[in-house]
Structure formats: C-alpha cells, structure tokens
Scaffold this motif. Sequence first.
Motif, PDB file in Angstrom:
ATOM      1  N   THR A  55      17.386  24.343 -36.530  1.00 44.56           N
ATOM      2  CA  THR A  55      16.758  23.183 -36.396  1.00 44.56           C
ATOM      3  C   THR A  55      17.773  21.984 -36.672  1.00 44.56           C
ATOM      4  O   THR A  55      17.664  20.935 -35.661  1.00 44.56           O
ATOM      5  N   CYS A  56      18.385  21.953 -37.385  1.00 43.52           N
ATOM      6  CA  CYS A  56      19.611  20.727 -37.594  1.00 43.52           C
ATOM      7  C   CYS A  56      20.309  20.624 -36.264  1.00 43.52           C
ATOM      8  O   CYS A  56      20.626  19.587 -35.812  1.00 43.52           O
ATOM      9  N   LEU A  57      21.080  21.925 -35.834  1.00 44.45           N
ATOM     10  CA  LEU A  57      21.978  21.722 -34.790  1.00 44.45           C
ATOM     11  C   LEU A  57      21.104  21.485 -33.613  1.00 44.45           C
ATOM     12  O   LEU A  57      21.503  20.503 -32.732  1.00 44.45           O
ATOM     13  N   ASN A  58      20.126  21.738 -33.289  1.00 48.72           N
ATOM     14  CA  ASN A  58      19.238  21.302 -32.097  1.00 48.72           C
ATOM     15  C   ASN A  58      18.826  19.841 -32.218  1.00 48.72           C
ATOM     16  O   ASN A  58      18.776  19.255 -31.116  1.00 48.72           O
ATOM     17  N   ALA A  59      18.378  19.447 -33.460  1.00 46.30           N
ATOM     18  CA  ALA A  59      18.220  17.958 -33.440  1.00 46.30           C
ATOM     19  C   ALA A  59      19.403  17.343 -33.162  1.00 46.30           C
ATOM     20  O   ALA A  59      19.325  16.359 -32.596  1.00 46.30           O
ATOM     21  N   SER A  63      20.146  14.548 -30.062  1.00 47.02           N
ATOM     22  CA  SER A  63      20.318  13.355 -30.292  1.00 47.02           C
ATOM     23  C   SER A  63      21.577  12.937 -29.219  1.00 47.02           C
ATOM     24  O   SER A  63      21.684  11.654 -28.714  1.00 47.02           O
ATOM     25  N   VAL A  64      22.550  14.063 -29.192  1.00 52.65           N
ATOM     26  CA  VAL A  64      23.673  13.550 -28.023  1.00 52.65           C
ATOM     27  C   VAL A  64      23.115  13.369 -26.836  1.00 52.65           C
ATOM     28  O   VAL A  64      23.505  12.688 -25.955  1.00 52.65           O
ATOM     29  N   ARG A  66      20.369  12.458 -25.585  1.00 52.35           N
ATOM     30  CA  ARG A  66      19.620  11.079 -25.655  1.00 52.35           C
ATOM     31  C   ARG A  66      20.734  10.138 -25.502  1.00 52.35           C
ATOM     32  O   ARG A  66      20.156   9.074 -24.587  1.00 52.35           O
ATOM     33  N   SER A  67      21.803  10.306 -26.337  1.00 49.43           N
ATOM     34  CA  SER A  67      22.823   9.057 -26.266  1.00 49.43           C
ATOM     35  C   SER A  67      23.349   9.151 -24.908  1.00 49.43           C
ATOM     36  O   SER A  67      23.785   7.945 -24.486  1.00 49.43           O
ATOM     37  N   LYS A  68      23.489  10.020 -24.229  1.00 50.01           N
ATOM     38  CA  LYS A  68      24.097  10.108 -22.975  1.00 50.01           C
ATOM     39  C   LYS A  68      22.915   9.770 -21.635  1.00 50.01           C
ATOM     40  O   LYS A  68      23.062   9.841 -20.610  1.00 50.01           O
ATOM     41  N   ARG A  69      21.838   9.259 -22.187  1.00 46.47           N
ATOM     42  CA  ARG A  69      20.446   9.131 -21.227  1.00 46.47           C
ATOM     43  C   ARG A  69      19.994  10.146 -20.143  1.00 46.47           C
ATOM     44  O   ARG A  69      19.899   9.911 -19.402  1.00 46.47           O
ATOM     45  N   LEU A  70      20.295  11.347 -21.209  1.00 48.05           N
ATOM     46  CA  LEU A  70      19.822  12.629 -20.358  1.00 48.05           C
ATOM     47  C   LEU A  70      18.484  13.068 -20.870  1.00 48.05           C
ATOM     48  O   LEU A  70      18.126  12.383 -22.167  1.00 48.05           O
ATOM     49  N   THR A  71      17.775  13.703 -20.265  1.00 46.57           N
ATOM     50  CA  THR A  71      16.619  14.370 -20.329  1.00 46.57           C
ATOM     51  C   THR A  71      16.372  15.935 -20.611  1.00 46.57           C
ATOM     52  O   THR A  71      15.397  16.489 -20.899  1.00 46.57           O
ATOM     53  N   ASN A  72      17.588  16.432 -20.498  1.00 45.80           N
ATOM     54  CA  ASN A  72      17.753  17.997 -20.585  1.00 45.80           C
ATOM     55  C   ASN A  72      17.124  18.700 -21.749  1.00 45.80           C
ATOM     56  O   ASN A  72      17.275  18.074 -22.927  1.00 45.80           O
ATOM     57  N   ARG A  73      16.566  19.598 -21.582  1.00 40.56           N
ATOM     58  CA  ARG A  73      15.981  20.332 -22.898  1.00 40.56           C
ATOM     59  C   ARG A  73      17.061  21.342 -23.251  1.00 40.56           C
ATOM     60  O   ARG A  73      17.979  21.747 -22.595  1.00 40.56           O
ATOM     61  N   ARG A 117      29.591  19.334 -34.536  1.00 41.68           N
ATOM     62  CA  ARG A 117      30.557  18.300 -35.708  1.00 41.68           C
ATOM     63  C   ARG A 117      29.702  17.474 -36.437  1.00 41.68           C
ATOM     64  O   ARG A 117      30.076  16.778 -37.541  1.00 41.68           O
ATOM     65  N   LEU A 118      28.393  17.188 -35.903  1.00 38.91           N
ATOM     66  CA  LEU A 118      27.494  15.963 -36.266  1.00 38.91           C
ATOM     67  C   LEU A 118      26.532  16.630 -37.438  1.00 38.91           C
ATOM     68  O   LEU A 118      26.056  16.084 -38.392  1.00 38.91           O
TER      69      LEU A 118
END
Length: 138
Positions: A55-59, A63-64, A66-73, A117-118
């Motif tokens: 859960t943590c890693l996928n969240a 986040s990364v 979305r920060s790149k303005r992508l919508t990939n699952r 790393r996050l």
Amino acid sequence: MSELKQIYETVISNTNGTNGSVVADNGLKFEVAPVLKADPEHTNPEQLIGASWATCLNAAIISVIRSKRLTNRSRVDVKVKLWLHPVERYSFTLDGFASIEGLSHEEAKEIIDYAHRLCPVSKLIGDKPGVTLTIVPY
C-alpha cells in the motif's frame, strides 16, 4: 535542513499474540490467527507487513506518476515468506513486484526506484537481506 514535523500518530494494541484481536485507537478491530490457521476472517503479521509495504509503495508510485502529470496505473504485489531456523527461530522475507502500465522497463524503474526511496515502509525495511524489489511488466 528543516526539522521533522509529525503529521500522524496511531496506537495499535494486541494482548494475545496471534490468538486474539488487534485494536487500533480509532476503534478498528480485526481478528488474528497463527499463520497455519489462516482463514478469511483472520489476518496475521505476514499479511499485515505485506499489505503495509504494498500500500505504501504503490501510494508513493502514484504520487510520483501524478507529479509527472501522467495517468498510468500501477500495481505492487508483495510475497511474504515465513522461515523457521532451528536456532534463530522465525524470520520473514519480502519480495516486492512493482509495475506501471504503459511505460518501458527503464521508465518504470526510474519512477519505482524513486518512490521506493520516498515510501516510509520502504525506508523502515530498507535494503536488508531478505528484501527484494523487482520491476515487472504491468
């Protein structure tokens, strides 16, 4: 460097090991059982640590992305194994498998490595022996 700022705290209580229940301070209660008696009504430490990392890693990956303005699952699966040593007793191994839809292996690896790393759970388990993270196709 700025100081850490606490943003959340919870208390989880268990008084009967794997033969009882676990209660969170918000009232969430779930039943636990020994790993060899696992069933749909009970969980165990192996499932909980796997769920925490997945859960943590996928969240963090989301986040990364979305920060790149992508919508990939994305998807993270964690295989947890419990081992028994005659002297050292019990230990876990955790094998994480992460993927991002529609990206090359190299692009996915860059995002997943950064998210690793996050992620606070990734930081906690670190790169210890018995912990692996593999990038796989979505």
